[in-house]
Design a protein around this motif. Structure first.
Motif, PDB file in Angstrom:
ATOM      1  N   SER A 178       0.836  -1.199   0.000  1.00  0.00           N
ATOM      2  CA  SER A 178       0.000   0.000   0.000  1.00  0.00           C
ATOM      3  C   SER A 178       0.870   1.248   0.000  1.00  0.00           C
ATOM      4  CB  SER A 178      -0.892  -0.002   1.245  1.00  0.00           C
ATOM      5  OG  SER A 178      -0.113   0.194   2.424  1.00  0.00           O
ATOM      6  N   ASN A 179       0.222   2.395  -0.010  1.00  0.00           N
ATOM      7  CA  ASN A 179       0.934   3.674   0.007  1.00  0.00           C
ATOM      8  C   ASN A 179       1.175   4.186   1.420  1.00  0.00           C
ATOM      9  OD1 ASN A 179       1.191   4.060  -2.851  1.00  0.00           O
ATOM     10  ND2 ASN A 179      -1.002   4.543  -2.926  1.00  0.00           N
ATOM     11  N   SER A 180       1.110   3.294   2.400  1.00  0.00           N
ATOM     12  CA  SER A 180       1.386   3.705   3.776  1.00  0.00           C
ATOM     13  C   SER A 180       2.844   4.126   3.918  1.00  0.00           C
ATOM     14  CB  SER A 180       1.086   2.548   4.729  1.00  0.00           C
ATOM     15  OG  SER A 180       1.555   2.828   6.037  1.00  0.00           O
ATOM     16  N   ALA A 181       3.083   5.143   4.750  1.00  0.00           N
ATOM     17  CA  ALA A 181       4.448   5.603   4.986  1.00  0.00           C
ATOM     18  C   ALA A 181       5.272   4.535   5.701  1.00  0.00           C
ATOM     19  CB  ALA A 181       4.424   6.885   5.813  1.00  0.00           C
ATOM     20  N   ALA A 222       4.944   1.237   4.976  1.00  0.00           N
ATOM     21  CA  ALA A 222       5.078   0.065   4.115  1.00  0.00           C
ATOM     22  C   ALA A 222       6.544  -0.147   3.759  1.00  0.00           C
ATOM     23  CB  ALA A 222       4.240   0.241   2.857  1.00  0.00           C
ATOM     24  N   GLY A 271       8.747  -1.214  -1.858  1.00  0.00           N
ATOM     25  CA  GLY A 271       8.654  -0.027  -2.708  1.00  0.00           C
ATOM     26  C   GLY A 271       7.690  -0.150  -3.871  1.00  0.00           C
ATOM     27  N   TRP A 272       7.337  -1.378  -4.240  1.00  0.00           N
ATOM     28  CA  TRP A 272       6.444  -1.560  -5.389  1.00  0.00           C
ATOM     29  C   TRP A 272       5.001  -1.309  -4.962  1.00  0.00           C
ATOM     30  CZ3 TRP A 272       4.359  -6.702  -7.599  1.00  0.00           C
ATOM     31  CH2 TRP A 272       3.767  -6.469  -8.849  1.00  0.00           C
ATOM     32  N   LYS A 273       4.275  -0.436  -5.689  1.00  0.00           N
ATOM     33  CA  LYS A 273       2.895  -0.077  -5.357  1.00  0.00           C
ATOM     34  C   LYS A 273       1.989  -0.361  -6.556  1.00  0.00           C
ATOM     35  CE  LYS A 273       4.781   1.736  -1.668  1.00  0.00           C
ATOM     36  NZ  LYS A 273       4.763   1.034  -0.376  1.00  0.00           N
ATOM     37  N   ILE A 281      -2.611   2.848   6.840  1.00  0.00           N
ATOM     38  CA  ILE A 281      -2.845   2.356   5.479  1.00  0.00           C
ATOM     39  C   ILE A 281      -3.897   3.246   4.833  1.00  0.00           C
ATOM     40  CG2 ILE A 281      -3.629   0.386   4.098  1.00  0.00           C
ATOM     41  CD1 ILE A 281      -2.692  -1.425   6.367  1.00  0.00           C
ATOM     42  N   PRO A 282      -3.609   3.837   3.682  1.00  0.00           N
ATOM     43  CA  PRO A 282      -4.560   4.785   3.077  1.00  0.00           C
ATOM     44  C   PRO A 282      -5.798   4.092   2.538  1.00  0.00           C
ATOM     45  CG  PRO A 282      -2.719   4.392   1.597  1.00  0.00           C
ATOM     46  CD  PRO A 282      -2.380   3.683   2.876  1.00  0.00           C
ATOM     47  N   ASP A 316     -13.072   7.458  -4.094  1.00  0.00           N
ATOM     48  CA  ASP A 316     -12.374   7.358  -2.812  1.00  0.00           C
ATOM     49  C   ASP A 316     -13.276   6.635  -1.812  1.00  0.00           C
ATOM     50  OD1 ASP A 316     -10.914   7.617  -0.520  1.00  0.00           O
ATOM     51  OD2 ASP A 316     -10.535   9.763  -0.731  1.00  0.00           O
ATOM     52  N   HIS A 355      -7.052  -2.547   4.297  1.00  0.00           N
ATOM     53  CA  HIS A 355      -7.472  -1.164   4.049  1.00  0.00           C
ATOM     54  C   HIS A 355      -8.678  -0.795   4.905  1.00  0.00           C
ATOM     55  CE1 HIS A 355      -4.838  -0.262   0.567  1.00  0.00           C
ATOM     56  NE2 HIS A 355      -4.887  -1.573   0.390  1.00  0.00           N
TER      57      HIS A 355
END
Length: 599
Positions: free
Chosen positions: A319-322, A324, A327-329, A398-399, A407, A493
């Motif tokens: 995920s795009n969590s800081a 995480a 590096g692959w999203k 986790i976004p 959204d 999520h």
């Protein structure tokens, strides 16, 4: 002199055998006819002509009392102090009274033909006793919360007397059911209308149950639902419903998903209720995967929660969590497939060596696997192992998901109704649950499913008949893990964070209990079991210290009185009731009639 044997009765008619002599060991332990009569048959007034009007009077008092005030104070169970304006607690009694009225009219009245198919006396008896228990609990709650029974208004006493009269009427009535509901022939439109009405009742019942603001009101609803379901079941109504459900499977499935889809629109934007609903869906989707392993293949897995956790960790780390660590999203759809495949690979790795054992040994090994997974996730913190999961701290922040600009974290307006964050995830989980149900039903009705059932029944016999036992067991393990991984990626999520303490053994035990309680090998049973096990703890927090005790007691009672589960397949019924030859004959006759109709 004649001996005792000389007195043995004989029959001199040609071609007729003499009756066998009665041995002392064949005689019952009691000779009194009064003692041989069942307790219900000895109830005073049994078969009396006054039973039916007594029941009608009880219905009139029960329903009439709901339109009067039950409580002097207005802060008990909502507001029971208003005349001619029944609230939800009183409406439940109106429904029980009306159903009892239908049964009474079917027993003797304009609906008497219905009484030939249903055991109306048993239904009235159960409904009356249930209504009486409901009223006694209600009066007790009013007395405790308002300072004594003196604060119970006349309406409460009138409805209590009505419930008592209905119960007495049911005890006095004698059933005249002469036909088996399994052989009822009804038109298609009647069957479809019945299915629609039942699904609508489920929708409104779930809405009311989640909307109850107090534990007392929710407990009363449980008593109401149990009495209503038990009464209809004793009458034989659900036997007929099961028959028409088999005949109208597509209508039932479409209707069920329509009800599930409409559910968020009945909650008025309540995030609390929708949060519970999404948790139920996650739990149910995971339990359906476990149903393949336990319900079909008969493999006792006590570490299944690890596969849900594996999918959740894949979703969190990508995920795009800081926090995480990967590096692959990739897009979320790719993440779902990766998480499901990763869980399936874990199933293959664990299953290959462990499926060589069976029974208790398999349960111990899978239990150990669940604990190994939890400790491993806690050790991958960069100190004890690679930095992948942040150890015990997990991966927070986790976004929210975002599909093509939609959204999931933002509320949306649909037809003037607010759909909040949890409702957004609810719809996504509904789609995933539909996919899992489709996969499960296809597998269950396939050659693979029949192989699993053969393994569950007798592994040695299945192997002797050419079934690839190890391959099918491994496929069941991997397939169930794949479905759990799908649900886990969404759960990450939904929960906004992932940590090892979310995947403890108790969660695996609850998943297994949902499968056993609902009915192994069925879809509807597992959904009902998952709903019960997730909903009850949330609404019964006022007895938090006793929830596990009550849960254990329910399981013990289920294993004693209905080991096949709440919604059992015909195969499971025969497995747990091998001596019930009548049940086997009835089911066989129904199958023959269905085959003749198809031909």
């Amino acid at each position: 002199m004649s001996t005792h044997d000389d007195l043995t009765p004989t029959n001199d008619l040609p071609g007729v055998d003499a009756p066998a002599p009665v041995r002392e060991t064949d005689r019952p332990a009691y000779d009194d006819d009064h003692e041989r009569t069942p307790l219900l048959e000895r109830f005073p007034g049994r078969g009396s002509a006054a039973a039916w009007p007594l029941g009608l009077l009880g219905v009139a008092l029960l329903v009439g009392g709901t339109f009067l005030s039950w409580s002097y104070t207005s802060n008990v169970l909502g507001d029971l102090s208003v005349d001619f304006y029944p609230n939800g607690v009183q409406i439940c009694m109106i429904i029980l009274g009306l159903v009892a009225l239908v049964m009474l009219l079917a027993h003797q009245g304009p609906l008497h033909r219905l009484g030939d198919w249903l055991d109306t006396a048993a239904a009235v008896r159960i409904l009356g006793l249930g209504a009486l228990a409901y009223m006694v609990i209600t009066l007790g709650i009013i007395a405790v919360r308002s300072g004594g029974l003196i604060n119970v208004n006349p309406g409460g006493w009138v409805s209590t007397v009505g419930a008592l009269l209905i119960a007495l009427s049911g005890l006095m009535l004698v059933s005249h059911q002469s036909k088996d509901p399994l052989f009822a022939q009804t038109s298609s439109w009647v069957e479809i209308i019945t299915i629609v009405v039942l699904l609508a009742a489920v929708l409104f019942g779930a809405t009311y149950a989640l909307g109850t603001s107090t534990g007392g009101a929710f407990s009363l609803f449980l008593v109401f639902a149990f009495a209503l379901a038990w009464g209809l079941a004793k009458a034989g109504f659900f036997t007929w419903v099961g028959l028409i459900a088999q005949k109208n499977r597509q209508v039932l499935m479409l209707g069920a998903f329509a009800v599930a889809f409409l559910f968020p629109f009945t909650q008025g934007g309540s995030d609390e209720n929708m949060s519970i609903a999404t948790q139920v869906l996650i739990f149910a989707a995971t339990a359906l995967g476990l149903n393949i392993v336990v319900g079909l293949a008969g493999l006792l897995d006590l570490g299944y929660i690890a596969f849900l956790g594996a999918g959740a960790y894949v979703g969190a780390t990508m995920s795009n969590s800081a926090f995480a660590t990967i590096g692959w999203k990739p897009p979320f759809l790719v993440v779902v497939l990766i998480g499901a495949c990763f869980s399936a690979v874990l199933g293959l790795i664990i299953g290959s060596p462990t499926l060589r054992v069976s029974g208790d040994y398999l349960a111990i090994v899978t239990l150990a696997f669940g604990e190994i997974f939890r400790f491993t996730m806690g050790n991958l913190d960069g100190t004890n192992g690679p930095d992948l999961t942040n150890g015990p701290n997990g991966i927070p922040a986790i976004p929210e998901l975002n599909f093509f600009g939609f959204d999931f974290g933002q509320p949306h307006e649909i037809l003037g109704i607010t759909i909040g964050r949890f409702a957004n995830y609810y719809f996504l989980l509904l789609v995933i649950a539909a996919i899992i149900i489709l996969v499960f039903t296809r597998l269950n009705n396939s050659r693979i499913g029949r192989g699993w059932v053969a393994i569950r029944e007798d592994e040695k016999a299945a192997e002797a008949m050419g079934v690839n036992v190890f391959g099918l067991k491994l496929f069941a393990f991997a397939g169930g893990a794949f479905l759990a991984g799908m649900a886990g990626t969404v759960k990450a999520h939904h929960d906004v964070s992932v940590s090892p303490d979310q995947y403890i053994f108790l969660e695996s035990a609850f998943l297994l209990a949902a499968v056993v309680l609902g009915g192994m090998g069925t879809v509807a049973g597992v959904l009902i079991g998952a709903t019960i096990l997730k909903l009850l703890p949330e609404k019964l927090r006022f007895i938090n210290d006793y929830r596990l005790m009550i849960f254990g007691l329910v399981l013990v009672l289920m294993m004693r009185f209905r080991p096949e589960g709440l919604v059992a397949s015909q195969r499971r019924k025969l497995e747990f009731h091998e001596d019930d030859e009548d049940l086997a004959e009835r089911i066989e006759e129904v199958h023959l009639e269905e085959e003749e109709a198809k031909a």
